[in-house]
Scaffold this active site. Structure first.
Site, PDB file in Angstrom:
ATOM      1  N   HIS B 105     -12.490  79.808  69.334  1.00  0.00           N
ATOM      2  CA  HIS B 105     -11.545  79.450  70.399  1.00  0.00           C
ATOM      3  C   HIS B 105     -10.770  80.699  70.806  1.00  0.00           C
ATOM      4  O   HIS B 105     -11.026  81.277  71.847  1.00  0.00           O
ATOM      5  CB  HIS B 105     -10.592  78.339  69.920  1.00  0.00           C
ATOM      6  N   HIS B 124      -5.025  76.514  66.554  1.00  0.00           N
ATOM      7  CA  HIS B 124      -4.870  75.268  67.309  1.00  0.00           C
ATOM      8  C   HIS B 124      -5.642  74.132  66.660  1.00  0.00           C
ATOM      9  O   HIS B 124      -6.147  73.258  67.323  1.00  0.00           O
ATOM     10  CB  HIS B 124      -5.276  75.490  68.769  1.00  0.00           C
TER      11      HIS B 124
HETATM   12  S1  FES Z   1      -7.937  79.996  67.650  1.00  0.00           S
HETATM   13 FE1  FES Z   1      -8.803  78.501  66.423  1.00  0.00          FE
HETATM   14  S2  FES Z   1      -8.242  76.670  67.350  1.00  0.00           S
HETATM   15 FE2  FES Z   1      -7.445  78.152  68.681  1.00  0.00          FE
END
Ligand code: FES
Ligand code: SF4
Lengths: 821, 175
Positions: B105, B124
């Site tokens: 992500h 997140h």
């Molecule tokens: S960086 Fe891993 S959930 Fe956003």
């Protein structure tokens, strides 16, 4: 094995790549993105001077880098007929998301139509007409002519009530100011259509009538208020999944305490601490978990009420706040009316509320204190109230909505920093239409009309009731029967003989048939029963304006060509209007034909100018050029001026204490508890074993129509899941991934079992509106007094259909809750 | 990868069609013949990977992740012996797997939860299942977790030889 793309290298955007503004098409949050495009035979290089980012791409980038994009953010699309590389990546400079992409928005590029990489080959490219036993491509003129002719004939025979319309009313993809205006102008100005419904509910009504009747528009605060609040009071919303980047970028910092400096700066002279949060939801969600992780369990109060009992809880809170004297008396005095009467009518003891909701008195008392107990030093506690489908599609919508707004008004939390009483939203908003007053209230229950054999022609704009309506089993059965009558009639005469076709169609309609027209971007389930399908363009293939949950308006620029012959809905509506004008004129009715003038638009911008600019508050200050210059931050509606090269907006509504009623005072409303309001719900609960609670999940929230062709998503969710307590599974002899049938007297549907230890016994949660298992099949037709559906309170039984089929065997069924390592 | 289901293969072919249709066809044929990715001829459209020794089987204890890096020192990962066979697992017991630990992500480092054998992101809250090829259990990433293809030689030395998704923070898995 889990789906993998086997993509390990992506082209680098050159320094001079084209950059355009994008607001994510999918959910209400409206995150800012940039569309970066450049010719397909070029690319930049890894040295800082060679790429758009000015970054050294020969090195591993750090977390949160603005220069990295995932394979899902990349595609090859057409721009003015030429292939270009495109990267659609989150914009760090957008105040909404600060560079965060969600599992949906960060796939915008991959979910675009590409003839090169073969993505979204499902997209409709040509008008289709039912001929020779299937849907055949045809020209726009041919398709529009047929629709106009049949529509005119039906209106001649049955009046305008014979034309039934289903149309979105929202912003973002499949909506937006351009498109709501054009459809609104057609059905509310050129005609006065009464039998019209909205994409997700069976009538033309507001989901939040009560708050509006009280003078409090439902989007009255700004996202920053979630950073400033002392307490967040959240009802029926799972915001980590359904308002993702609003939650991550604005709530979490407050729960972590990292907005303290901002609080002190913006609201000096009162005590501040990290926020606490109350979440009213019968189910433990990943939102509850994330809040606990960040704020600590002591600062999170999850009120896991009995399904459908929100109303009595809010009335008890209202009663108790008054008893404690935790009210904003000066505000009540100056800006509201009806306080005493509402308080008397809604009086409920904590004991009584505890009994009905299944909570303890202590839990409710704690919520009351978190909402209203003055802060150290005596300052008023700032509480932001926010709600969504748990309330909206829950028991007794109107009264429950009112009961919550009562609490927000009583505590002076509307129009103030750190406050607000808002719906959280689903799609973005983008409503601009002529008056709908003729529709009346309660509005017609359109599904019941269709089921009852009423109407002769049905225009459907960007909706698929087969997936997203209540009482869906019966609806689909009847719909198929009625449209098949017309299909068979059409096959009985040559497809190319227009006059014979129209006569055959009209003959079938007189026998109870229904002629159905579907405007959409992809094939839908209801579309399979339509006789004409018209291909539409989506956001980015056209310029599109919308506003998000804090009324932030932006322009998504056209960054690629629409597939084939598809075009913006507003231009489809214009073509249809012109077709109707021709048809009425040819029929010798010039007076009616004249009503369909005023659609000679060349582009979507013409519809914007005709609609938003001329009709919406502050519209005169807004233009495409100005919006383009305002980038992904746009402005917050309503616009109040154009000053210094910028559109001046409105950060919060009602800051002057004047509300949307005749006397400017917000009105408290009596809203007494009356058990399950919708007809038949209590009996259904008594008869069936399981609560079939339902809602959305992260990956497909507002993107499922494209995700039906996403390998990444189909791999994870081949079927809708149903969360079940393992002990319930054991009783029914079920394993993870097994297919079950959910059934009751309304119908049946299927789902895949997802073991969920946190689920209460006999309380399941099923993914809503999924193509491979439609939860609406088991939702009864019971609605509230304004025809708002009650999806959330459904009960059914569950039985096994099959042991985990192959497509579910490689899936993970572990808990979805984040754990620290 | 062995055990790819049809859906996966279809998706892969679809994505690669156009630029590398012939290549994808070859890869699919290789899979049908039961060969593993690591042995298949590298597709020209893909970068070529080094064969790096990560550890020896004897160094691994069940459910205790070992820090590794692949294909270079700036790309951290974990090597885990699961103690039971999984799809895509290497070694005689098909129970050894390796993954990138940069969350796809936004690149926060994932932490291993031994209790349920998942990699978790403090950024997140994304979670990945190391027993299911890195499938995202829940999260914000738009891809499942990049897994490192492993080969184990006669002496029990474990080599990484390929990656099946783009690693966070690089536009080419080989910098
Ligand atoms: S960086 Fe891993 S959930 Fe956003
Ligand atoms: S949170 Fe909503 S608006 Fe933002 S990227 Fe995700 S789907 Fe799009």
């Amino acid at each position: 094995m889990a789906f993998k793309r086997y993509v390990d290298r992506l082209p680098i955007p050159p320094k001079d790549a084209r950059v355009q503004n994008v607001t994510c098409h999918f959910c209400i949050v409206g995150c800012g993105y940039k569309a970066v495009s450049w010719p397909v035979n070029q690319q930049g290089g890894p040295a800082p001077g060679q790429n758009l980012f000015g970054a050294d791409l020969a090195k591993q980038e750090a977390a949160d880098s603005a220069a990295w994009f995932a394979p899902s953010m990349y595609n090859v699309v057409k721009q003015d007929g030429r292939d270009v590389h495109i990267v659609i990546m989150p914009d760090k400079d957008c105040v909404v998301n600060s560079g965060l992409g969600s599992v949906r928005g960060a796939r915008l590029a991959e979910l675009s139509y590409s003839q090169t990489t073969n993505t979204q080959q499902q997209r409709l490219t040509d008008p289709l007409v039912w001929r020779y036993g299937s849907m055949m491509p045809t020209s726009w003129d041919d398709a529009i002519d047929l629709v106009a002719e049949v529509t005119r004939r039906v209106v001649e025979e049955q009046g305008e009530d014979g034309l039934i319309v289903s149309a979105y009313d929202h912003g973002g993809a499949g909506g937006g100011y351009e498109n709501t205006w054009a459809t609104g102008k057609l059905y509310f100005e050129s005609m006065k259509i009464k039998n019209i419904r909205i994409h997700n509910r069976p009538a033309y009504n507001s989901e939040v009538h009560a708050t509006r009747d009280m003078g409090v528009g439902e989007l009255n605060n700004c996202y920053e208020d979630a950073e400033l609040a002392d307490t967040l009071f959240i009802v029926g919303a799972n915001s980590l999944e359904t308002q993702t980047n609003y939650f991550l970028n604005h709530w979490i910092p407050n729960l972590r305490g990292t907005t303290l400096d901002k609080k002190k700066q913006e609201i000096p002279n009162e005590a501040h601490a990290a926020a606490r949060i109350v979440i009213v939801d019968p189910r433990r969600t990943v939102t509850v978990n994330a809040c606990e992780v960040e704020a600590g369990k002591d600062n999170v109060l999850h009120l896991a009420i009995n399904s459908g009992t929100d109303l009595i809880l809010f009335n008890a809170i209202f009663t108790e706040l008054a008893a404690k004297g935790w009210l904003d008396r000066p505000f009540i005095q100056a800006s509201t009316s009806g306080f005493d009467a509402a308080l008397a009518a809604n009086k409920v003891s904590l004991d009584e509320a505890a009994k009905v909701t299944g909570l303890t008195v202590a839990q409710i008392a704690k919520a009351v204190a978190w909402i209203g107990e003055p802060k150290a030093g005596g300052a008023r506690r700032r509480t932001m109230f926010a709600y969504e489908k748990g309330l909206i599609w829950g028991n007794d919508n109107y009264r429950t909505n009112a009961a919550l707004v009562n609490v927000a008004l009583a505590t002076g939390n509307i129009g103030r920093p750190g406050g607000g009483c808002v719906r959280l939203g689903g799609h973005q908003e983008g409503y601009s239409r002529p008056s709908d007053a003729h529709v009346g209230r309660p509005a017609a229950y359109v599904d019941q009309l269709l089921i009852g054999g009423k109407g002769g022609v049905h225009h459907i704009w960007g909706c698929d009731h087969f997936k997203t309506t209540l009482n869906a089993s019966e609806f689909k059965r009847t719909y198929k029967k009625r449209t098949d009558l017309v299909k068979d009639a059409m096959l009985s005469v040559p497809g190319g003989d227009r006059r014979a076709q129209v006569e055959a169609i009209m003959g079938a309609i007189r026998q109870g048939g229904l002629f159905a027209v579907n405007v959409d971007i992809v094939p839908t389930q209801i579309g399979q029963h339509c006789h004409v399908v018209l291909p539409a363009a989506t956001a980015g293939e056209m310029n599109l304006t919308s506003m998000n949950g804090e009324r932030r308006m932006r322009l998504t620029e056209r960054y690629m060509d629409p597939p084939g012959q598809s075009k913006p809905d507003c231009l489809v509506a214009a073509a249809l209007a012109q077709g109707l004008e021709r048809s009425w004129r040819a029929a010798g009715k010039p007076a009616i034909a004249d009503k369909f003038k005023g659609y000679d638009w060349k582009t979507e911008e013409d519809s914007f100018k005709d609609g938003y600019q001329r009709h919406e508050k502050g519209g005169e200050f807004v233009s495409y050029d100005r919006l383009r210059a305002m980038g992904t931050n746009g402005f917050q509606e309503p616009a109040t001026a154009f000053d210094g090269g910028k559109i001046v907006g409105t950060k919060r509504l009602y800051t002057d204490g004047k509300f949307g009623t005749k006397d400017g005072k917000a009105t408290f409303m009596a809203s007494t508890w009356r058990g399950f309001q919708a007809e038949g719900k209590q009996a259904e609960k008594d008869k069936f074993t399981f609560l079939i609670n339902n809602g959305r999940t992260n990956q497909v929230w507002q993107s499922a129509y494209l995700d039906q062709q996403s390998d990444f998503v189909r791999d994870r969710w081949p079927f809708p899941f149903i969360e079940m307590n393992p002990a319930d599974m054991q009783e029914l002899n079920l394993g993870a991934g097994d297919l079950v049938e959910v059934y009751n007297d309304n119908g049946s549907t299927q789902a895949m079992v997802y073991p969920t230890p946190t689920a209460k016994r006999k309380e399941t949660f099923m993914l809503f509106a999924y193509p491979t298992g439609v939860q609406g099949n088991v939702v009864s037709k019971g609605v509230n007094e304004f025809v708002i559906p009650n999806y959330k309170q459904a009960w059914g039984n569950i039985r096994k259909i099959a042991t985990a089929p192959e497509v579910t065997r490689h899936l993970t069924f572990k808990s979805q809750e984040y754990v620290t390592g | 990868m062995k055990g790819c289901n049809n859906l996966v293969d279809v998706g892969r072919r679809q994505f690669l069609r156009g630029g590398g249709a012939a290549v994808a066809g070859a890869a699919a044929a290789a899979a049908a013949l039961g060969r593993t990715e690591a042995k298949a001829a590298p597709a020209p459209a893909r970068v070529s990977y080094p064969s790096n020794r990560l550890a020896n089987v004897a160094d691994l204890k069940v459910n205790e992740p070992v820090d590794i890096a692949y294909p270079d020192a700036d790309s951290p990962g974990v090597l885990i012996k699961l103690g039971q066979a999984v799809d895509g697992g290497a070694g005689p017991h098909r129970d050894i797997v390796a993954f990138s630990i940069l969350c796809p992500h936004k690149g926060f480092p994932l932490a291993y939860a031994a209790a349920d054998r998942s990699l978790n992101c403090p950024g997140h809250y994304s979670r990945f299942d190391v027993e299911k090829g890195g499938q995202q259990i829940w999260g914000q990433a738009t891809q499942n977790l990049p897994q490192f293809a492993l080969r184990i030689d006669g002496k029990g030395d474990i080599f990484a030889e390929g990656v099946d998704e783009l690693i966070y923070g690089r536009l080419s898995n080989r910098l």
